[in-house]
Each structure stands twice: as structure tokens, then as C-alpha cells.
Scaffold this active site. Sequence first.
Site, PDB file in Angstrom:
ATOM      1  N   ARG A 211       5.011 -60.556 -64.295  1.00  0.00           N
ATOM      2  CA  ARG A 211       5.125 -60.912 -65.716  1.00  0.00           C
ATOM      3  C   ARG A 211       6.464 -60.414 -66.263  1.00  0.00           C
ATOM      4  NH1 ARG A 211      -0.821 -60.251 -65.723  1.00  0.00           N
ATOM      5  NH2 ARG A 211      -0.557 -57.986 -65.705  1.00  0.00           N
ATOM      6  N   PHE A 227      -3.464 -71.661 -66.020  1.00  0.00           N
ATOM      7  CA  PHE A 227      -4.403 -70.629 -65.560  1.00  0.00           C
ATOM      8  C   PHE A 227      -4.004 -69.310 -66.241  1.00  0.00           C
ATOM      9  CE2 PHE A 227      -3.549 -73.727 -62.205  1.00  0.00           C
ATOM     10  CZ  PHE A 227      -4.810 -74.247 -61.969  1.00  0.00           C
ATOM     11  N   ASP A 249      -6.342 -72.703 -69.878  1.00  0.00           N
ATOM     12  CA  ASP A 249      -7.345 -72.005 -69.084  1.00  0.00           C
ATOM     13  C   ASP A 249      -8.703 -72.659 -69.318  1.00  0.00           C
ATOM     14  OD1 ASP A 249      -7.242 -69.124 -67.496  1.00  0.00           O
ATOM     15  OD2 ASP A 249      -9.258 -69.625 -68.197  1.00  0.00           O
ATOM     16  N   SER A 250      -9.574 -72.533 -68.310  1.00  0.00           N
ATOM     17  CA  SER A 250     -10.905 -73.120 -68.464  1.00  0.00           C
ATOM     18  C   SER A 250     -11.834 -72.192 -69.243  1.00  0.00           C
ATOM     19  CB  SER A 250     -11.499 -73.446 -67.089  1.00  0.00           C
ATOM     20  OG  SER A 250     -11.458 -72.303 -66.274  1.00  0.00           O
ATOM     21  N   ALA A 279      -6.913 -77.280 -65.692  1.00  0.00           N
ATOM     22  CA  ALA A 279      -5.450 -77.374 -65.628  1.00  0.00           C
ATOM     23  C   ALA A 279      -4.994 -78.608 -64.833  1.00  0.00           C
ATOM     24  CB  ALA A 279      -4.871 -76.105 -65.010  1.00  0.00           C
ATOM     25  N   ASP A 299      -0.720 -70.068 -61.865  1.00  0.00           N
ATOM     26  CA  ASP A 299      -1.367 -68.896 -61.259  1.00  0.00           C
ATOM     27  C   ASP A 299      -2.864 -69.164 -61.092  1.00  0.00           C
ATOM     28  OD1 ASP A 299      -1.878 -66.353 -60.298  1.00  0.00           O
ATOM     29  OD2 ASP A 299      -1.873 -65.404 -62.279  1.00  0.00           O
ATOM     30  N   CYS A 339      -3.099 -66.504 -54.695  1.00  0.00           N
ATOM     31  CA  CYS A 339      -3.714 -65.196 -54.438  1.00  0.00           C
ATOM     32  C   CYS A 339      -4.753 -65.306 -53.329  1.00  0.00           C
ATOM     33  CB  CYS A 339      -4.318 -64.619 -55.717  1.00  0.00           C
ATOM     34  SG  CYS A 339      -5.627 -65.640 -56.402  1.00  0.00           S
TER      35      CYS A 339
HETATM   36  N1  SAH Z   1      -2.065 -65.428 -64.914  1.00  0.00           N
HETATM   37  C1  SAH Z   1      -3.201 -64.685 -65.405  1.00  0.00           C
HETATM   38  C2  SAH Z   1      -4.303 -64.586 -64.382  1.00  0.00           C
HETATM   39  C3  SAH Z   1      -4.856 -65.917 -63.903  1.00  0.00           C
HETATM   40  S1  SAH Z   1      -6.384 -65.811 -63.074  1.00  0.00           S
HETATM   41  C4  SAH Z   1      -2.724 -63.299 -65.872  1.00  0.00           C
HETATM   42  O1  SAH Z   1      -1.553 -62.947 -65.656  1.00  0.00           O
HETATM   43  O2  SAH Z   1      -3.535 -62.581 -66.478  1.00  0.00           O
HETATM   44  C5  SAH Z   1      -6.889 -67.446 -62.960  1.00  0.00           C
HETATM   45  C6  SAH Z   1      -7.396 -68.091 -64.253  1.00  0.00           C
HETATM   46  O3  SAH Z   1      -7.678 -69.460 -63.981  1.00  0.00           O
HETATM   47  C7  SAH Z   1      -8.680 -67.517 -64.818  1.00  0.00           C
HETATM   48  O4  SAH Z   1      -8.460 -67.097 -66.136  1.00  0.00           O
HETATM   49  C8  SAH Z   1      -9.693 -68.687 -64.812  1.00  0.00           C
HETATM   50  O5  SAH Z   1     -10.499 -68.715 -65.978  1.00  0.00           O
HETATM   51  C9  SAH Z   1      -8.779 -69.873 -64.773  1.00  0.00           C
HETATM   52  N2  SAH Z   1      -9.272 -71.113 -64.147  1.00  0.00           N
HETATM   53  C10 SAH Z   1     -10.034 -71.269 -63.047  1.00  0.00           C
HETATM   54  N3  SAH Z   1     -10.148 -72.568 -62.721  1.00  0.00           N
HETATM   55  C11 SAH Z   1      -9.430 -73.257 -63.652  1.00  0.00           C
HETATM   56  C12 SAH Z   1      -9.140 -74.655 -63.857  1.00  0.00           C
HETATM   57  N4  SAH Z   1      -9.604 -75.573 -63.029  1.00  0.00           N
HETATM   58  N5  SAH Z   1      -8.369 -74.982 -64.899  1.00  0.00           N
HETATM   59  C13 SAH Z   1      -7.895 -74.045 -65.746  1.00  0.00           C
HETATM   60  N6  SAH Z   1      -8.124 -72.737 -65.586  1.00  0.00           N
HETATM   61  C14 SAH Z   1      -8.880 -72.353 -64.562  1.00  0.00           C
END
Ligand code: SAH
Length: 396
Positions: A211, A227, A249-250, A279, A299, A339
Amino acid sequence: MASIILKSKREKSLLRRHPWIFSGAIHKLEGNPKPGETVEILSDKRLWIARGAFSPLSQIRARIWTFDEQEEIGPAFFHERIVRAIKNRQALPGENLPDSYRVIFGESDGVPGLVVDKYGEFLVCQFLFTGVEYWKDVIVEQLNALIPNRGIYDRSDTDARKKEGLPLKKGVIFGEEPPDLLTIHEGDIRFLVDLKNGQKTGFYLDQRDNRTITAEYVKEKEVLNCFSYTGGFGITALKYGARHVVNIDSSETALGIALQNCEINGLDSSKMENICGDAFEVLRKFRDEGRSFDCVILDPPKLAESRAQIERAARAYKDINLLGFKILRTGGILISFSCSGNLDESLFQKIVADAALDANREAVIIRRLHQAPDHPVSLNFPEAAYLKGVICKVVK
Ligand code: SAH
């Protein structure tokens, strides 16, 4: 004490100090150990090799505590391991430790299956293996003795426990219950964290450095943060001069906290747009509408949970990266992560390369990213390296 006798030649990985014993490597079990109890590990010729904990239901039938025959497993052992982990964190680069970081990262810190994250004055633990579950009270006592805290909270409500035959659990294990939203600091940014119900232990501490690095690329830019969770990258981008940020985000709850994070940092919320949805679909829509950005951050959650899922996950990573490249302006920046520990760095790079090719873009990697150093990788346990990312500049 009970013993595991290995099959012939199956001590090889242990001699390289890899801390796992798979069920297929075991010739026989002598004695009748309970889940998590300490067992001696012997070669087929009955030579002592290691001491570990037994897990009757898991494919990983035992994990190693020590390769030193003199070292007994008990309070002093856990005390020493926790002291060692704390010292390693204190040796991290930078003047000051952040107020929130991973104190213990399982196998890499010689305590297989134990995760301890420090969030301000609270500790959050995950006991992901029968061995640490068995020693839970001792571990909590030692943590308390070594790390001043107001409360210790258990977030052992993760599916990883099922493979060990352990029930999902969460709740206060010591001291006070954490507030619903705790304020933590990352550099000069504040984040609200839900330790009790948030994802993982509440926050993606592993992305801390990434970040910060992202801040270098966002000034005056229009940023798309896919995400986003509670806005980690997006809030950082706004703080460091982004013109506009879109978080996708979902999770509605996560986006609600993202908005609060914007407010508590005194940032202009009219510069932030939060979209709750898938997303993949939102990006497709942006592409179809011809909407474009200067910086796209991807992410996604762990898309390959197992080796069997790598191919399917690779297609999903390619899909999302392809869409990312499509909606980037020339000269733009793609910051893309995986990840999934099962998907290695070179395959990830190849996926991103294929995505650029199919998007008909030319791009160069200008930086490689990994998990923050409070999530170290034991040289004997390369599986600990799970987070990788690239920063690509679109040249054409
Ligand atoms: N970048 C963030 C962490 C991301 S973790 C940080 O720095 O804090 C992954 C995220 O993706 C989660 O919040 C989850 O809710 C979201 N997620 C999972 N599947 C998804 C999708 N299909 N579309 C959008 N978001 C999604």
C-alpha cells in the site's frame, strides 16, 4: 511417548528441516496419542529425527516442533519461540514497528499452525493445527506474559480448521472484548478494523508495504481499486493525491468501513466512489462503456485453494488482468496481485503476460511486490511465500 516410524527414505524432507509429515510417509504409529499430543519421529531404522504433534485426521499427519532432541515441548518451548518471533519483528527495517503487525506466522516462526496478529493493544489468534490447539492455554499464557495487551481474541473460525477435524471457534480468550471497530495506524493513515467479524483476523496486514509503495504511483491519477475490502489501497491513494478513486468489493460491510476510513482520515469522500458487486462483471461493464483509468489495482481473494484448482484460477487471474489492461490508459499502471500460495511467481508473471498480449497492450514490469516482512518465509518452508504482485507500466 508415542512414536511415528517413517517409511524407508521418507526422512529426506525432514533432514532438510521441512516441518510437515504427510500420511503417505508413515510406516506405523506406535502408541495411542490424542490429537495434538507430542510424538517422536523416527526413521525406518529407528533413528531419532524430530519431535512433533500428531494430527490423526489431517493429510499432514504431524508437524514438527523441534529437530533438537534436547528440546522438550512445554511452556518453556513456547516461551522461547514467541520471544524469538518478537525479536525478529524488532529487527525489521524502519525506525518504529507499526502498531499493528503479525507477531507469529506459523511454520516460519517455528510454531506450525499458529497465527498471532497484534492490532494496537489487542492480539488476535488463529489456531490452525491440532498441535497448537492442544497447547492453546499454554500459548495464551506465554503470549500474555510477553506481550502487554488489553485482550486476546480467537479467530479460529476459518475453514483450514476443518482439515484438522477441529470445530470453528471464535471469541474472547483473555481480557477485554475488542471494540466493534478498532482504529489502527499504517504510516500516517488510520484504518478502522473489525477484529471480531472482519475478513482473516480483521485486516490485510500482509499488504502494508505494498500500500505504501502504491502511494508513489497515484498522484493526480484516477485509480480503480478492485477487491478493495475496507479501502486499504484506495484510502492510501487518496491520501497521496489521487484525483479520484473507485473501490469495488462484493462486501457491502467492507465498503461501509471504507467510507468511514475516508472520513476519519479527513479525506474528501466526493473523490471516492464505492461499488458493491462482482469485480469481474463491473470491469466488463467499464470496458464496454469505454471507461478508463490511470491506475488499476487488482487484489483478488485466494482463487486457487488447492493444486487441483490452479488451472481454473489461472483463467480467472488472466480474465481479470486482461480487463485491467483493457481499461488502462496508455502510460497507466497495473498493480496486480495473487495470494494463492499454490500458484508460483513465475506462473503468475506468465498469466499477466498472456493477459497483456490478449488485451493487445505492451507493458513492462517496473516493480515486484511480496508480503510484508512480518510475514517471513522460512527457508525450510517455501510454502510460506504466498503473496506476489507486479507493478506494470503500459507503454502502448
Ligand atoms: N486489497 C485489500 C484486500 C483484498 S482481499 C486490502 O488491502 O485490504 C479480497 C477482497 O475481495 C475481499 O474484501 C472480498 O470481499 C472481495 N471479493 C471476493 N470476491 C469478489 C468478487 N468476485 N468481486 C469483488 N470483490 C470480491
